[in-house]
Design a protein around this motif. Structure first.
Motif, PDB file in Angstrom:
ATOM      1  N   LEU A  36       0.814  -1.222   0.000  1.00 39.12           N
ATOM      2  CA  LEU A  36       0.000   0.000   0.000  1.00 39.12           C
ATOM      3  C   LEU A  36       0.847   1.272   0.000  1.00 39.12           C
ATOM      4  CD1 LEU A  36      -2.974  -0.893   2.356  1.00 39.12           C
ATOM      5  CD2 LEU A  36      -2.696  -1.287  -0.077  1.00 39.12           C
ATOM      6  N   ARG A  37       2.088   1.163  -0.411  1.00 37.65           N
ATOM      7  CA  ARG A  37       2.998   2.312  -0.424  1.00 37.65           C
ATOM      8  C   ARG A  37       2.394   3.526  -1.124  1.00 37.65           C
ATOM      9  NH1 ARG A  37       5.200   6.357  -0.166  1.00 37.65           N
ATOM     10  NH2 ARG A  37       7.315   6.926  -0.678  1.00 37.65           N
ATOM     11  N   TYR A  38       1.691   3.312  -2.239  1.00 32.65           N
ATOM     12  CA  TYR A  38       1.127   4.425  -3.004  1.00 32.65           C
ATOM     13  C   TYR A  38      -0.394   4.483  -2.899  1.00 32.65           C
ATOM     14  CZ  TYR A  38       5.807   4.338  -4.974  1.00 32.65           C
ATOM     15  OH  TYR A  38       7.160   4.351  -5.142  1.00 32.65           O
ATOM     16  N   TRP A  39      -0.956   3.817  -1.917  1.00 32.85           N
ATOM     17  CA  TRP A  39      -2.401   3.771  -1.727  1.00 32.85           C
ATOM     18  C   TRP A  39      -2.872   5.076  -1.102  1.00 32.85           C
ATOM     19  CZ3 TRP A  39      -4.677  -0.018  -4.151  1.00 32.85           C
ATOM     20  CH2 TRP A  39      -6.003  -0.334  -3.872  1.00 32.85           C
ATOM     21  N   ASP A  40      -4.174   5.357  -1.245  1.00 37.50           N
ATOM     22  CA  ASP A  40      -4.698   6.608  -0.702  1.00 37.50           C
ATOM     23  C   ASP A  40      -5.240   6.466   0.719  1.00 37.50           C
ATOM     24  OD1 ASP A  40      -6.930   5.152  -1.293  1.00 37.50           O
ATOM     25  OD2 ASP A  40      -7.878   6.667  -2.543  1.00 37.50           O
ATOM     26  N   SER A  41      -4.887   5.380   1.389  1.00 38.89           N
ATOM     27  CA  SER A  41      -5.233   5.197   2.797  1.00 38.89           C
ATOM     28  C   SER A  41      -4.170   4.311   3.437  1.00 38.89           C
ATOM     29  CB  SER A  41      -6.625   4.572   2.941  1.00 38.89           C
ATOM     30  OG  SER A  41      -6.665   3.308   2.329  1.00 38.89           O
ATOM     31  N   PRO A  42      -4.008   4.418   4.749  1.00 39.85           N
ATOM     32  CA  PRO A  42      -2.948   3.638   5.412  1.00 39.85           C
ATOM     33  C   PRO A  42      -3.279   2.150   5.471  1.00 39.85           C
ATOM     34  CG  PRO A  42      -4.227   4.873   7.024  1.00 39.85           C
ATOM     35  CD  PRO A  42      -4.729   5.295   5.674  1.00 39.85           C
ATOM     36  N   PRO A  43      -2.265   1.320   5.715  1.00 39.16           N
ATOM     37  CA  PRO A  43      -2.495  -0.125   5.856  1.00 39.16           C
ATOM     38  C   PRO A  43      -3.488  -0.420   6.983  1.00 39.16           C
ATOM     39  CG  PRO A  43      -0.151   0.330   5.661  1.00 39.16           C
ATOM     40  CD  PRO A  43      -0.839   1.660   5.820  1.00 39.16           C
ATOM     41  N   THR A 156      -3.235  15.670 -14.037  1.00 43.09           N
ATOM     42  CA  THR A 156      -2.656  15.460 -12.720  1.00 43.09           C
ATOM     43  C   THR A 156      -3.512  16.159 -11.682  1.00 43.09           C
ATOM     44  OG1 THR A 156      -0.430  15.411 -13.683  1.00 43.09           O
ATOM     45  CG2 THR A 156      -0.572  15.779 -11.304  1.00 43.09           C
ATOM     46  N   LEU A 157      -3.835  15.440 -10.622  1.00 45.40           N
ATOM     47  CA  LEU A 157      -4.494  16.032  -9.465  1.00 45.40           C
ATOM     48  C   LEU A 157      -3.391  16.369  -8.477  1.00 45.40           C
ATOM     49  CD1 LEU A 157      -7.454  13.506  -9.082  1.00 45.40           C
ATOM     50  CD2 LEU A 157      -7.507  15.761 -10.157  1.00 45.40           C
ATOM     51  N   ARG A 158      -3.130  17.638  -8.304  1.00 43.59           N
ATOM     52  CA  ARG A 158      -2.005  18.065  -7.473  1.00 43.59           C
ATOM     53  C   ARG A 158      -2.346  17.964  -5.990  1.00 43.59           C
ATOM     54  NH1 ARG A 158      -0.169  23.632  -8.792  1.00 43.59           N
ATOM     55  NH2 ARG A 158      -2.390  24.085  -8.629  1.00 43.59           N
ATOM     56  N   GLU A 159      -1.447  17.306  -5.261  1.00 46.35           N
ATOM     57  CA  GLU A 159      -1.556  17.174  -3.816  1.00 46.35           C
ATOM     58  C   GLU A 159      -2.955  16.761  -3.375  1.00 46.35           C
ATOM     59  OE1 GLU A 159       0.074  20.570  -1.787  1.00 46.35           O
ATOM     60  OE2 GLU A 159       1.917  20.509  -2.980  1.00 46.35           O
ATOM     61  N   ASP A 160      -3.493  15.744  -4.049  1.00 42.72           N
ATOM     62  CA  ASP A 160      -4.869  15.328  -3.740  1.00 42.72           C
ATOM     63  C   ASP A 160      -4.942  14.292  -2.626  1.00 42.72           C
ATOM     64  OD1 ASP A 160      -3.835  13.294  -5.458  1.00 42.72           O
ATOM     65  OD2 ASP A 160      -5.885  12.641  -5.844  1.00 42.72           O
ATOM     66  N   CYS A 161      -3.822  13.712  -2.211  1.00 42.74           N
ATOM     67  CA  CYS A 161      -3.827  12.712  -1.134  1.00 42.74           C
ATOM     68  C   CYS A 161      -2.822  13.089  -0.057  1.00 42.74           C
ATOM     69  CB  CYS A 161      -3.462  11.332  -1.676  1.00 42.74           C
ATOM     70  SG  CYS A 161      -4.764  10.587  -2.651  1.00 42.74           S
ATOM     71  N   VAL A 162      -3.201  12.828   1.178  1.00 45.45           N
ATOM     72  CA  VAL A 162      -2.282  12.944   2.298  1.00 45.45           C
ATOM     73  C   VAL A 162      -2.436  11.660   3.098  1.00 45.45           C
ATOM     74  CG1 VAL A 162      -1.614  14.224   4.352  1.00 45.45           C
ATOM     75  CG2 VAL A 162      -2.596  15.451   2.399  1.00 45.45           C
ATOM     76  N   VAL A 163      -1.413  10.824   3.057  1.00 45.90           N
ATOM     77  CA  VAL A 163      -1.430   9.553   3.775  1.00 45.90           C
ATOM     78  C   VAL A 163      -0.223   9.515   4.701  1.00 45.90           C
ATOM     79  CG1 VAL A 163      -1.399   7.048   3.567  1.00 45.90           C
ATOM     80  CG2 VAL A 163      -2.612   8.413   1.864  1.00 45.90           C
ATOM     81  N   ALA A 164      -0.486   9.259   5.975  1.00 43.94           N
ATOM     82  CA  ALA A 164       0.570   9.224   6.989  1.00 43.94           C
ATOM     83  C   ALA A 164       1.400  10.507   6.958  1.00 43.94           C
ATOM     84  CB  ALA A 164       1.453   7.993   6.805  1.00 43.94           C
ATOM     85  N   GLY A 165       0.728  11.624   6.718  1.00 41.35           N
ATOM     86  CA  GLY A 165       1.391  12.919   6.701  1.00 41.35           C
ATOM     87  C   GLY A 165       2.129  13.250   5.420  1.00 41.35           C
TER      88      GLY A 165
END
Length: 195
Positions: A36-43, A156-165
């Motif tokens: 899940l390294r590039y996933w939009d939610s944490p493990p 490109t969706l810029r800065e659309d995800c924040v996962v684990a900061g």
């Protein structure tokens, strides 16, 4: 209106509805930070998340909003991951593609093969005109899968995800029915299989 989840067969894979017994392999897949390294939610940390995932797949089929299938290797029945079409909108004739595969299955063409089969089913069954997919811009392997399937990077969706900061960008890909037909992918898609 319900949308029965298909069971499909390709040269190497079987795509099928999820069963309650898949909870263990699903938790192993979604609890891996590497996968899940590039996933939009944490493990996942709670094993109950797997049971909720299976229930959500069934609810999606009952509500007719999409289809998410488990992907097994046909030769030995090993669970490799899953592939799904969600947010099916009959009015707009659109849906979104997603997939997640175990790292032991990476680099062998399984994601492309599974997604091709599911897309073939969806274009034939759901009268789709457009399928959209998104991937983290750092996930070059996932972008290659989409390009092999005929998807075109549209933006490109810029800065659309924040996962684990960590803030990240996503690429948006689109596949149109006319491009699917032109690519000939429908000829190599999966065939319905009996459960």
């Amino acid at each position: 209106m319900p949308l029965p989840t298909p069971t499909l067969r390709t040269a190497r894979l079987r795509l099928r509805p999820f069963a309650d017994s898949d909870a263990g392999v699903l938790f192993a897949l979604h609890s891996s930070a590497r996968i899940l390294r590039y996933w939009d939610s944490p493990p996942w940390r709670d094993p109950e998340r797997a049971a909720r995932f299976v229930a959500a797949c069934r609810r999606m089929a009952e509500e007719g909003t999409g289809a998410r299938v488990a992907v097994d290797r046909f030769s030995d029945g090993a669970f490799l991951g899953w592939c799904g079409l969600v947010r099916w909108n009959p009015e707009y004739r659109s849906a979104s593609l997603g997939y997640c595969f175990d790292d032991a299955a990476w680099g062998q063409g399984y994601a492309t093969e599974a997604a091709r089969a599911l897309l073939g089913w969806a274009f034939a069954t759901l009268d789709l005109n457009r399928v959209q997919a998104e991937t983290d811009t750092r996930n070059v392997a996932s972008a290659r899968v989409l390009e092999k399937l005929g998807f075109v990077r549209e933006g490109t969706l810029r800065e659309d995800c924040v996962v684990a900061g960590e803030v990240s960008d996503s690429w948006v890909f689109g596949l149109l029915r006319r491009d699917w037909r032109r690519s000939g992918d429908q000829e190599s898609a999966g065939t319905p299989a009996s459960s």
